[in-house]
Design a protein around this motif. Structure first.
Motif, PDB file in Angstrom:
ATOM      1  N   PHE A  69      40.961  48.257  35.373  1.00  0.00           N
ATOM      2  CA  PHE A  69      41.243  47.376  36.508  1.00  0.00           C
ATOM      3  C   PHE A  69      41.761  46.040  35.993  1.00  0.00           C
ATOM      4  O   PHE A  69      41.215  45.479  35.037  1.00  0.00           O
ATOM      5  CB  PHE A  69      39.978  47.142  37.347  1.00  0.00           C
ATOM      6  CG  PHE A  69      39.458  48.382  38.027  1.00  0.00           C
ATOM      7  CD1 PHE A  69      39.802  48.666  39.336  1.00  0.00           C
ATOM      8  CD2 PHE A  69      38.605  49.258  37.348  1.00  0.00           C
ATOM      9  CE1 PHE A  69      39.312  49.796  39.970  1.00  0.00           C
ATOM     10  CE2 PHE A  69      38.114  50.390  37.968  1.00  0.00           C
ATOM     11  CZ  PHE A  69      38.469  50.664  39.281  1.00  0.00           C
ATOM     12  N   GLU A  70      42.826  45.535  36.622  1.00  0.00           N
ATOM     13  CA  GLU A  70      43.370  44.209  36.310  1.00  0.00           C
ATOM     14  C   GLU A  70      43.452  43.411  37.607  1.00  0.00           C
ATOM     15  O   GLU A  70      44.029  43.869  38.587  1.00  0.00           O
ATOM     16  CB  GLU A  70      44.762  44.316  35.681  1.00  0.00           C
ATOM     17  CG  GLU A  70      44.780  44.986  34.319  1.00  0.00           C
ATOM     18  CD  GLU A  70      46.177  45.045  33.733  1.00  0.00           C
ATOM     19  OE1 GLU A  70      47.107  44.509  34.390  1.00  0.00           O
ATOM     20  OE2 GLU A  70      46.341  45.619  32.652  1.00  0.00           O
ATOM     21  N   ILE A  71      42.870  42.203  37.583  1.00  0.00           N
ATOM     22  CA  ILE A  71      42.819  41.379  38.793  1.00  0.00           C
ATOM     23  C   ILE A  71      43.338  39.988  38.475  1.00  0.00           C
ATOM     24  O   ILE A  71      42.914  39.362  37.505  1.00  0.00           O
ATOM     25  CB  ILE A  71      41.384  41.285  39.353  1.00  0.00           C
ATOM     26  CG1 ILE A  71      40.811  42.685  39.590  1.00  0.00           C
ATOM     27  CG2 ILE A  71      41.368  40.464  40.640  1.00  0.00           C
ATOM     28  CD1 ILE A  71      39.370  42.662  40.053  1.00  0.00           C
ATOM     29  N   ASP A  72      44.273  39.517  39.306  1.00  0.00           N
ATOM     30  CA  ASP A  72      44.747  38.142  39.209  1.00  0.00           C
ATOM     31  C   ASP A  72      43.690  37.233  39.829  1.00  0.00           C
ATOM     32  O   ASP A  72      43.319  37.394  40.990  1.00  0.00           O
ATOM     33  CB  ASP A  72      46.073  38.007  39.970  1.00  0.00           C
ATOM     34  CG  ASP A  72      46.701  36.643  39.777  1.00  0.00           C
ATOM     35  OD1 ASP A  72      45.974  35.711  39.398  1.00  0.00           O
ATOM     36  OD2 ASP A  72      47.909  36.513  39.989  1.00  0.00           O
ATOM     37  N   GLY A  73      43.207  36.271  39.075  1.00  0.00           N
ATOM     38  CA  GLY A  73      42.115  35.420  39.549  1.00  0.00           C
ATOM     39  C   GLY A  73      42.486  34.461  40.661  1.00  0.00           C
ATOM     40  O   GLY A  73      41.619  33.844  41.258  1.00  0.00           O
ATOM     41  N   SER A  74      43.808  34.307  40.979  1.00  0.00           N
ATOM     42  CA  SER A  74      44.231  33.333  41.999  1.00  0.00           C
ATOM     43  C   SER A  74      44.462  33.975  43.362  1.00  0.00           C
ATOM     44  O   SER A  74      45.233  33.486  44.162  1.00  0.00           O
ATOM     45  CB  SER A  74      45.531  32.650  41.548  1.00  0.00           C
ATOM     46  OG  SER A  74      46.567  33.612  41.402  1.00  0.00           O
ATOM     47  N   ILE A  75      43.813  35.096  43.629  1.00  0.00           N
ATOM     48  CA  ILE A  75      44.018  35.792  44.894  1.00  0.00           C
ATOM     49  C   ILE A  75      43.231  35.094  46.004  1.00  0.00           C
ATOM     50  O   ILE A  75      42.024  34.895  45.877  1.00  0.00           O
ATOM     51  CB  ILE A  75      43.584  37.271  44.784  1.00  0.00           C
ATOM     52  CG1 ILE A  75      44.425  37.986  43.728  1.00  0.00           C
ATOM     53  CG2 ILE A  75      43.698  37.968  46.127  1.00  0.00           C
ATOM     54  CD1 ILE A  75      43.998  39.408  43.473  1.00  0.00           C
ATOM     55  N   PRO A  76      43.899  34.738  47.122  1.00  0.00           N
ATOM     56  CA  PRO A  76      43.169  34.086  48.225  1.00  0.00           C
ATOM     57  C   PRO A  76      42.418  35.115  49.069  1.00  0.00           C
ATOM     58  O   PRO A  76      42.554  36.323  48.887  1.00  0.00           O
ATOM     59  CB  PRO A  76      44.296  33.437  49.035  1.00  0.00           C
ATOM     60  CG  PRO A  76      45.468  34.334  48.801  1.00  0.00           C
ATOM     61  CD  PRO A  76      45.338  34.831  47.380  1.00  0.00           C
ATOM     62  N   GLU A  77      41.615  34.624  49.987  1.00  0.00           N
ATOM     63  CA  GLU A  77      40.934  35.512  50.920  1.00  0.00           C
ATOM     64  C   GLU A  77      41.959  36.158  51.853  1.00  0.00           C
ATOM     65  O   GLU A  77      42.989  35.571  52.186  1.00  0.00           O
ATOM     66  CB  GLU A  77      39.903  34.736  51.732  1.00  0.00           C
ATOM     67  CG  GLU A  77      38.731  34.234  50.887  1.00  0.00           C
ATOM     68  CD  GLU A  77      37.696  33.504  51.725  1.00  0.00           C
ATOM     69  OE1 GLU A  77      38.100  32.942  52.770  1.00  0.00           O
ATOM     70  OE2 GLU A  77      36.518  33.508  51.362  1.00  0.00           O
TER      71      GLU A  77
END
Length: 470
Positions: free
Chosen positions: A353-361
């Motif tokens: 899994f790769e997640i961009d930490g700047s994802i908004p709600e």
């Protein structure tokens, strides 16, 4: 006189000559002196006449020079007044080779160019007015609602279709703030989306929203575009929308007709071997064959297998039919990913899994998005073996304001001819598959106003990309 004295003396001849000359000169002087006043008077008269002649000549020359300069200037002034009154057919008729002539030629050329510009502007205005009328007629008569908003957020244009859909009159909105629209449309999701638009960054977008108008639930599809001038400065927004409620109902009816048709077809497939197996058992039993036990066992296994296939298909059909109405709430996608990590912890060597930490709600239905991702991951697991990998990558696009979820694998891939059918109900190339898994995923994503696409992975495998509006 008492006495007279006379004496005589002989004078020199020279002296006498000189005396006579003096006398003669004196007499001449006396004669000329008498002409002094007449000559002086004549001289004065002559000089006065000559002076007057010179003065009159100078005046005549000055008048000629003045007319030579002032007349063209007067003509130019008169022509300028005529132009100021709107007469661009005026001309100054003067042919000269000096500076005044150059000025007149330039003036006439300027008037001619002004007339051409005026005609061009008139033609452009007429064409613009014709196009405006044509555009207004088109906007007024199209089946989509059209609302334009200026850069200050004031409503500029509302067509009749928009008034009909919203149940209002044009005067209720024109020259008022766009917030007035929400007096007629109840949709928190739409309100939040509009508030989040930044004209300096916004381009265009197509969105679908569930709204309540006049107490009735409707589905409106919006196309929103940022209007800009030639310098790229924002002039406001153009909003085109249409009520697709009835269209969606018709599409759903057609979809269910297709589902029923496919369901009937899929049910027929296992019924044939069940019937043949039952007939074979009956035939063997009536004849009392010795191998009836083996036949019963084999036929029973076939019947059980086909019934299980029917059961799986019915279960999947039930899942598709029981999909609840989308209920969006403010959700952090990271929480869904963490739950998926826990569910697929037995595959942690294969799934990353790769997640961009700047994802908004994001506004979405947490459970249904989770179900869609689980379907995609299950398909990826089925399409790969132990040494092939699966990647789930989540990021946020600032430009398009979209949440992007990618499920990629390097398994067997999808054939080119099957891509257009992947999301149709009951289409499957997987042995024992019902063909409803991706149909469910597609329905969930489209109900969220998003889209899902499929493409080849390199060097092999498949990539599913989900785009959801934020």
């Amino acid at each position: 006189i008492r006495s007279v004295l006379l004496f005589e003396e002989t004078l020199p001849r020279q002296f006498v000559v000189q005396a006579e000359k003096i006398k003669e000169d004196y007499e001449n002087f006396l004669s000329l002196y008498q002409w002094k006043i007449p000559l002086k008077t004549n001289y004065i008269l002559l000089m006065g006449f000559l002076s007057l002649l010179i003065i009159f000549a100078a005046l005549w020359v000055s008048l000629k020079i003045s007319n030579w300069i002032s007349v063209p200037i007067q003509k130019l002034a008169y022509a300028t007044e005529q132009i100021a009154r709107g007469d661009l057919d005026v001309r100054v008729e003067l042919k000269r080779d000096d500076e005044i002539g150059m000025l007149v030629d330039s003036f006439n050329r300027m008037v001619r160019e002004l007339k051409e510009i005026k005609l061009s502007l008139e033609n452009a205005y007429l064409e613009s007015d014709r196009r405006r009328v044509c555009f207004e007629n088109i906007v007024e008569n199209i089946d989509s609602g059209v609302v334009s908003v200026d850069e200050q957020g004031r409503v500029v244009t509302v067509n009749s279709t928009a008034c009909r859909i919203l149940g209002l009159k044009a005067g209720d909105l024109v020259n008022r703030g766009y917030e007035e629209v929400f007096n007629y449309i109840e949709s928190e999701e739409l309100r939040q989306y509009v508030k989040g638009i930044r004209l300096s960054e916004f381009g265009s977008a197509t969105k679908q929203f569930d709204v309540k108008i006049g107490g009735q639930m409707r589905v409106l599809k919006f196309f929103i575009s940022n209007l800009k001038d030639v310098q790229g400065h924002s002039l406001g927004l153009l909003v085109v929308f249409e009520d697709i409620t009835e269209l969606l109902k018709a599409q759903q009816a057609l979809a269910w007709q297709e589902v029923a048709r496919r369901m009937a077809h899929e049910i027929k497939n296992p019924l044939t071997p069940i019937k043949l197996s039952a007939e074979r058992i009956l035939k063997k039993w009536r004849r009392g064959d010795d191998d009836i036990g083996a036949v019963v066992e084999g036929a029973t296994n076939t019947i059980i297998k086909e019934v299980e296939q029917l059961q799986r298909m019915v279960n999947e059909f039930s899942r598709l039919g029981r999909l609840p109405q989308i209920k969006k709430t403010v959700t952090r996608i990271e929480q869904i990913i963490e739950e998926l990590k826990h569910i697929y912890r037995d595959f942690e060597q294969r799934i990353s899994f790769e997640i961009d930490g700047s994802i908004p709600e994001v506004m979405l239905d947490r459970d249904q998005i989770k179900r869609a991702l689980m379907n995609l991951i299950d398909n990826a697991v089925a399409a790969t073996n132990g040494d092939e990998n699966i990647l789930i990558r989540v990021n946020y696009s600032e430009n398009s304001k979209q949440l992007i979820v990618v499920v990629a694998d390097n398994g067997i891939g999808v054939k080119e001819e099957d891509r257009d059918k992947l999301f149709l109900p009951y289409f499957s190339r997987k042995k024992g598959g019902t063909g409803l898994g991706l149909a469910i995923v597609h329905k969930i994503i489209t109900d969220h106003g998003g889209e899902i696409t499929v493409e080849d992975n390199q060097p092999k495998g498949t990539i599913f990309t989900i785009k959801l509006p934020v």
